[in-house]
Design a protein around this motif. Structure first.
Motif, short mmCIF file in Angstrom:
data_model
loop_
_atom_site.label_atom_id
_atom_site.label_comp_id
_atom_site.label_asym_id
_atom_site.label_seq_id
_atom_site.Cartn_x
_atom_site.Cartn_y
_atom_site.Cartn_z
N VAL A 156 0.85 -1.18 0.00
CA VAL A 156 0.00 0.00 0.00
C VAL A 156 0.89 1.24 0.00
O VAL A 156 2.01 1.21 0.51
N TRP A 157 0.40 2.32 -0.61
CA TRP A 157 1.10 3.60 -0.61
C TRP A 157 0.12 4.67 -0.14
O TRP A 157 -0.99 4.79 -0.67
N LEU A 158 0.52 5.45 0.88
CA LEU A 158 -0.34 6.46 1.48
C LEU A 158 0.28 7.85 1.31
O LEU A 158 1.50 8.00 1.40
N VAL A 159 -0.57 8.83 1.08
CA VAL A 159 -0.13 10.22 0.98
C VAL A 159 -0.90 11.04 2.02
O VAL A 159 -2.12 10.91 2.16
N VAL A 160 -0.17 11.88 2.74
CA VAL A 160 -0.75 12.75 3.76
C VAL A 160 -1.02 14.12 3.13
O VAL A 160 -0.14 14.68 2.46
N TYR A 161 -2.20 14.66 3.36
CA TYR A 161 -2.57 15.97 2.85
C TYR A 161 -2.89 16.92 4.00
O TYR A 161 -3.53 16.53 4.99
N ASP A 162 -2.43 18.15 3.86
CA ASP A 162 -2.85 19.24 4.74
C ASP A 162 -3.66 20.18 3.87
O ASP A 162 -3.11 20.96 3.09
N GLY A 163 -4.96 20.09 3.96
CA GLY A 163 -5.82 20.76 2.99
C GLY A 163 -5.64 20.10 1.63
O GLY A 163 -5.79 18.89 1.50
#
Length: 211
Positions: free
Chosen positions: A57-64
């Motif tokens: 799995v590959w996850l990306v963190v978003y701030d807005g």
């Protein structure tokens, strides 16, 4: 899952522009922290597709709307997953985003059937080492030439968390004048396990809340 007003985590494909840029930023930071090492091979993003394969799995963190972090998980064997390329921009460090990302990767590991998770970090990454050890990772020696090779039994950690939550609930009831007998304790433990099972079925990595 619940989300905060700004920070969320999404499962994505590694070929996205945001993922590749985050990988390049991470390699650049490693090069600054370890100037005596050659990271030119790590700057090549050809390895990333392994994190799109089954069991990964590959996850990306978003701030807005801004991509501010990433992390991946791949399989080592049937019971063990390995966390790779955990990185956060400075703008979200110290806001709980690292713990949030680590928990999401562990949730993904459980979803994929892994009972243990491994990862690596270096001597000049004290923030990462502190995060991992506080989350229950312990040193192991599996033959890899890295300063800190760590592992966590995520199935055992779930059992520990159940018992801690059960003990806290019992203390709260006792303070209110109630005493649980063994049958009541067993029923409460079953409810905690059923609650966690429902959460897992709801989709553990769709997003999450910041601290």
């Amino acid at each position: 899952m619940e989300r905060s007003a700004t920070v969320r985590i999404e499962r994505e494909h590694t070929s996205g522009a945001a993922s590749r840029e985050l990988r390049r930023e991470f390699v650049g930071e490693l090069a600054r922290r370890y100037p005596e090492q050659d990271f030119s091979a790590d700057a090549v993003t050809d390895e990333l597709p392994v994190l799109d394969a089954p069991g990964a799995v590959w996850l990306v963190v978003y701030d807005g709307d801004e991509a501010v972090g990433c992390g991946g998980l791949k399989g080592l064997d049937e019971r063990t997953g390995e966390i790779k390329w955990v990185y956060l921009k400075e703008s979200v460090r110290g806001r709980g985003a690292g713990r949030l990302l680590l928990a999401a990767l562990e949730d993904a590991a459980r979803e994929l059937g892994y009972t243990h998770v491994r990862l690596s970090t270096g001597d000049r990454q004290p923030e990462a080492l502190g995060l991992y050890t506080s989350a229950g990772y312990v040193p192991i020696d599996d033959g890899l030439p890295v300063p800190h090779r760590l592992e966590k039994d995520i199935s055992a950690w779930d059992r520990i968390r159940h018992e801690e939550r059960l003990a806290a609930t019992k203390r709260m009831l006792q303070d209110a004048g109630y005493q649980l007998d063994q049958a009541g304790t067993d029923r409460m433990r079953e409810r905690l396990e059923e609650h966690d099972a429902r959460r897992a079925q709801a989709g553990p990595v769709a997003g999450a809340a910041g601290e």
